[in-house]
Design a protein around this motif. Structure first.
Motif, short mmCIF file in Angstrom:
data_model
loop_
_atom_site.label_atom_id
_atom_site.label_comp_id
_atom_site.label_asym_id
_atom_site.label_seq_id
_atom_site.Cartn_x
_atom_site.Cartn_y
_atom_site.Cartn_z
N ASP A 159 68.19 56.64 -10.09
CA ASP A 159 69.07 57.97 -9.69
C ASP A 159 70.53 57.67 -10.40
O ASP A 159 71.14 58.64 -10.19
N LEU A 160 70.95 56.43 -10.47
CA LEU A 160 72.14 56.10 -11.09
C LEU A 160 72.32 56.40 -12.66
O LEU A 160 73.39 56.51 -13.20
N LEU A 161 71.15 56.42 -13.28
CA LEU A 161 71.28 56.39 -14.73
C LEU A 161 71.96 57.76 -15.18
O LEU A 161 72.43 57.64 -16.29
N PRO A 162 71.60 58.94 -14.52
CA PRO A 162 72.23 60.10 -15.28
C PRO A 162 73.67 60.05 -15.45
O PRO A 162 74.46 60.63 -16.30
N GLY A 163 74.38 59.10 -14.44
CA GLY A 163 76.13 59.13 -14.62
C GLY A 163 76.46 57.88 -15.55
O GLY A 163 77.54 57.82 -15.85
N LEU A 164 75.24 57.38 -16.24
CA LEU A 164 75.79 56.30 -17.08
C LEU A 164 75.32 56.46 -18.53
O LEU A 164 75.27 55.39 -19.43
N ALA A 165 74.41 57.70 -18.67
CA ALA A 165 74.13 57.87 -20.15
C ALA A 165 74.17 59.22 -20.57
O ALA A 165 73.78 60.00 -19.52
N PRO A 166 74.56 59.83 -21.65
CA PRO A 166 74.33 61.18 -22.00
C PRO A 166 72.80 61.49 -21.74
O PRO A 166 71.87 60.80 -21.85
N ALA A 167 72.56 62.89 -21.64
CA ALA A 167 71.21 63.51 -21.44
C ALA A 167 70.42 63.01 -22.70
O ALA A 167 69.17 62.60 -22.28
N LYS A 168 70.52 63.07 -23.58
CA LYS A 168 69.95 62.60 -24.97
C LYS A 168 69.41 61.22 -25.03
O LYS A 168 68.35 60.77 -25.64
N ASN A 169 70.31 60.41 -24.32
CA ASN A 169 70.03 59.08 -24.27
C ASN A 169 69.30 58.63 -22.93
O ASN A 169 69.30 57.43 -22.61
N GLN A 170 69.04 59.38 -21.92
CA GLN A 170 68.38 59.16 -20.83
C GLN A 170 66.99 58.49 -20.80
O GLN A 170 66.68 57.34 -20.22
N PRO A 171 66.10 58.78 -22.29
CA PRO A 171 64.79 57.83 -22.34
C PRO A 171 65.14 56.46 -22.61
O PRO A 171 64.42 55.72 -22.21
N MET A 172 66.30 56.40 -23.33
CA MET A 172 66.59 54.90 -23.79
C MET A 172 67.17 54.09 -22.72
O MET A 172 66.63 53.10 -22.38
N ALA A 173 68.25 54.60 -21.71
CA ALA A 173 68.34 54.13 -20.74
C ALA A 173 67.24 53.75 -19.73
O ALA A 173 67.32 52.41 -19.28
N THR A 174 66.51 54.52 -19.56
CA THR A 174 65.26 54.51 -18.59
C THR A 174 64.35 53.23 -19.17
O THR A 174 63.82 52.62 -18.22
N SER A 175 64.20 53.40 -20.53
CA SER A 175 63.44 52.30 -21.10
C SER A 175 63.82 50.95 -20.94
O SER A 175 63.05 50.20 -20.59
N LEU A 176 65.36 50.86 -20.95
CA LEU A 176 65.89 49.39 -20.91
C LEU A 176 65.45 48.98 -19.42
O LEU A 176 65.12 47.77 -19.20
N VAL A 177 65.94 49.95 -18.37
CA VAL A 177 65.58 49.36 -17.00
C VAL A 177 64.07 49.15 -16.84
O VAL A 177 63.72 48.17 -16.14
N LEU A 178 63.13 49.76 -17.44
CA LEU A 178 61.66 49.81 -17.39
C LEU A 178 61.32 48.17 -17.93
O LEU A 178 60.56 47.64 -17.43
N ILE A 179 62.10 48.04 -19.24
CA ILE A 179 61.93 46.54 -19.66
C ILE A 179 62.35 45.78 -18.67
O ILE A 179 61.76 44.50 -18.49
N GLY A 180 63.43 45.59 -17.92
CA GLY A 180 63.63 44.95 -16.92
C GLY A 180 62.96 44.63 -15.88
O GLY A 180 62.23 43.37 -15.44
N PHE A 181 62.05 45.55 -15.32
CA PHE A 181 61.00 45.61 -14.32
C PHE A 181 60.04 44.63 -15.05
O PHE A 181 59.18 43.88 -14.53
N ASN A 182 59.70 45.10 -16.35
CA ASN A 182 58.28 44.54 -16.83
C ASN A 182 58.72 43.26 -17.15
O ASN A 182 57.59 42.20 -16.90
N PHE A 183 59.66 42.77 -17.59
CA PHE A 183 60.10 41.32 -17.72
C PHE A 183 60.18 40.65 -16.40
O PHE A 183 59.64 39.15 -16.68
N GLY A 184 60.51 41.24 -15.46
CA GLY A 184 60.62 40.30 -13.93
C GLY A 184 59.11 40.35 -13.86
O GLY A 184 58.90 38.97 -13.19
N ALA A 185 58.18 41.25 -13.88
CA ALA A 185 56.96 41.11 -13.59
C ALA A 185 56.28 39.88 -14.25
O ALA A 185 55.47 38.97 -13.84
N ALA A 186 56.33 39.70 -15.79
CA ALA A 186 56.12 38.99 -16.81
C ALA A 186 56.40 37.37 -16.34
O ALA A 186 55.58 36.87 -16.49
#
Length: 349
Positions: free
Chosen positions: A272-299
């Motif tokens: 929910d916080l990401l839209p204010g932290l990255a431009p619209a065209k970079n939202q997939p990249m910002a979201t990907s980075l957070v997903l990597i955080g979740f995935n690495f945490g699980a791993a």
């Protein structure tokens, strides 16, 4: 994890819309998921699992970033919560269906038929979701730079705070997966080696996580950023209950059942916080980075838990499996305090 990173880059290189990228990923999931139904060769099955992960990675970030681009305000929060709830429901439902296939067929190949559901999702998605492509948005942005600045709330590049959220996601997943992994061993330590009911409570843990996602939008509407403190507080309490349960099975189980709900209060808040932290065209990249955080945490969750046991001088068995969790709980409390102090300091400025 590799394709979570590559997905936004592939989308830019090949100028593929969000919708088409998601459809490509779901197609790969359906095809790769079904391969073990027809083969028994282990290297081929292993390769199909790698392709399956690549398929998930292709569309994972877009499914979240599309919500950030298409919705805002309370509706955005509600949609992110529903997405988190749907993830838990889908996981539980697919495991149940796969189990039915195995039970009625007696053939280990048959549970993989569950991946045929991907093609049902693909058809429904293609039919109902408009093709509001990232490419079209980028073209519109280039034509109207002034409007873009307003639409992006003045955000022109990815904020360093995104990397803080990645670390936050990493810590949350280490804790959640650690609780999930070690509950069975702790339950057996209390109940005895013959105990086989841990899976039932692990299923109920998913229900708690589902409820957290469903109610996230409503709770966020009333508490706003306070939702983070509520989530971290409940997660910390769950860790303390498990870590200090000792021989009490029901305190241990209550801690397990509690942890899923607050996780789905905090994780949608991160997105929910990401839209204010990255431009619209970079939202997939910002979201990907957070997903990597979740995935690495699980791993790395089992590894971090093992290191914690070794640092504490505790064996990796019996009641000592609970040793890391009071420290995880304390870390969550410290994170909540740091967030609170940081926000107060920035407000005073």
């Amino acid at each position: 994890m590799v394709f979570v990173v590559l997905s936004p880059l592939l989308q830019q290189w090949f100028k593929i819309s969000d919708k088409k990228m998601i459809m490509a990923g779901v197609t790969v999931v359906g095809v790769a998921g079904l391969i073990p139904m027809f083969v028994s060769n282990y290297p081929v099955i292993l390769l199909s699992r790698l392709l399956l992960g690549a398929g998930f990675g292709l569309y994972n970030s877009q499914c979240i970033s599309m919500i950030s681009v298409w919705y805002d305000g309370d509706v955005q929060s509600q949609m992110l919560g529903w997405r988190a709830a749907a993830e838990q429901i889908g996981q539980a439902f697919c495991l149940w269906v796969a189990g039915l296939f195995l039970t009625f067929s007696g053939n280990w190949h048959m549970p993989f038929l569950v991946y045929a559901l991907a093609f049902i999702v693909l058809v429904f998605f293609a039919w109902r979701v408009p093709d509001d492509s990232a490419v079209q948005r980028e073209a519109a942005d280039e034509a109207k730079e002034a409007e873009t600045a307003v639409e992006d709330n003045g955000v022109t590049k990815i904020s360093p705070l995104v990397y803080v959220l990645v670390l936050f996601a990493f810590v949350l997943c280490i804790d959640y997966v650690g609780l999930e992994n070690r509950y069975s061993g702790l339950a057996v330590a209390i109940k005895g080696a013959q105990y086989t009911g841990a899976s039932n409570f692990l299923s109920l843990m998913l229900i708690g996580a589902t409820l957290g996602g469903l109610f996230y939008g409503t709770i966020h509407k009333y508490l706003g950023f306070g939702t983070v403190y509520l989530g971290l507080g409940l997660m910390a309490l769950a860790n303390f209950m498990i870590g200090l349960a000792g021989h009490n099975f029901w305190i241990l189980t209550a801690g397990l059942l509690m942890v899923g709900f607050p996780l789905q209060l905090v994780s949608p808040m991160i997105f929910d916080l990401l839209p204010g932290l990255a431009p619209a065209k970079n939202q997939p990249m910002a979201t990907s980075l957070v997903l990597i955080g979740f995935n690495f945490g699980a791993a790395f969750s089992p590894t971090v838990a093992e290191w914690t046991n070794r640092l504490l001088g505790k064996p990796l068995s019996g009641f000592d499996l609970a040793a890391p969790f009071p420290y995880y709980g304390a870390l969550l409390v410290i994170i909540a305090i740091i967030i609170f102090v940081s926000r107060r300091s920035s407000t005073k400025r």
